[in-house]
Design an enzyme around this catalytic site. Sequence first.
Site, mmCIF file in Angstrom:
data_model
loop_
_atom_site.group_PDB
_atom_site.id
_atom_site.type_symbol
_atom_site.label_atom_id
_atom_site.label_comp_id
_atom_site.label_asym_id
_atom_site.label_seq_id
_atom_site.Cartn_x
_atom_site.Cartn_y
_atom_site.Cartn_z
ATOM 1 N N GLY A 133 0.697 -1.272 0.000
ATOM 2 C CA GLY A 133 0.000 0.000 0.000
ATOM 3 C C GLY A 133 0.721 1.316 0.000
ATOM 4 O O GLY A 133 0.590 2.103 -0.920
ATOM 5 N N GLU A 134 1.462 1.645 1.051
ATOM 6 C CA GLU A 134 1.922 3.018 1.243
ATOM 7 C C GLU A 134 3.008 3.489 0.273
ATOM 8 O O GLU A 134 2.945 4.629 -0.197
ATOM 9 C CB GLU A 134 2.399 3.236 2.681
ATOM 10 C CG GLU A 134 1.296 3.206 3.714
ATOM 11 C CD GLU A 134 0.885 1.796 4.139
ATOM 12 O OE1 GLU A 134 1.521 0.815 3.691
ATOM 13 O OE2 GLU A 134 -0.070 1.677 4.910
ATOM 14 N N PRO A 135 4.031 2.695 -0.058
ATOM 15 C CA PRO A 135 5.091 3.234 -0.931
ATOM 16 C C PRO A 135 4.594 3.761 -2.276
ATOM 17 O O PRO A 135 4.959 4.871 -2.660
ATOM 18 C CB PRO A 135 6.055 2.058 -1.089
ATOM 19 C CG PRO A 135 5.858 1.254 0.150
ATOM 20 C CD PRO A 135 4.388 1.367 0.463
ATOM 21 N N PHE A 161 2.772 7.174 -1.826
ATOM 22 C CA PHE A 161 3.640 8.332 -1.630
ATOM 23 C C PHE A 161 4.520 8.607 -2.843
ATOM 24 O O PHE A 161 4.959 9.738 -3.045
ATOM 25 C CB PHE A 161 4.496 8.192 -0.374
ATOM 26 C CG PHE A 161 5.184 9.481 -0.047
ATOM 27 C CD1 PHE A 161 4.462 10.563 0.411
ATOM 28 C CD2 PHE A 161 6.536 9.632 -0.252
ATOM 29 C CE1 PHE A 161 5.077 11.781 0.669
ATOM 30 C CE2 PHE A 161 7.167 10.847 0.003
ATOM 31 C CZ PHE A 161 6.434 11.918 0.470
#
Length: 150
Positions: free
Chosen positions: A81-83, A86
């Site tokens: 999810g996060e990488p 961002f």
Amino acid sequence: MDVGKSLNPAIDIGQIEGAFMQGVGLFTLEELRYSPQGVLLTRGPGMYKIPAFGDIPTEFKVSLLRDASNDKAIFSSKAVGEPPLFLAASVFYAIKDAIGAARAESGLSGPFRLDSPTSPERIRNACEDSFTKLCPPADPGTFTPWAVQV
């Protein structure tokens, strides 16, 4: 992207693409507007722009890192999810670089403020050329805003 030993590469690639586009919306499109009384005016996709099919880059290459298993996780997998979400900040900074180039063409140099999301209005105003100077900002207290930024 390092997802460890992928359980399903097609799903992981779809998650990476989706998270990146969600980040594009976060950094470039989805602007929250509040009334002066604090009521959220943009309460859903009918009231603010979210990324659509036409916003997806025509050339969008995603690959998974090979031989990067994670021995401490279930089936050696890793989260997705996060990488990529961002990573969409790269779009914000590319826009900021483009504005810097436009400002340089107008003879402006030095730092300038650019808030996220980089809406077309914010991009245009940050360029500061002969057209933006035709509409100077009003003095505070001389008007009642229809929306305020938080």
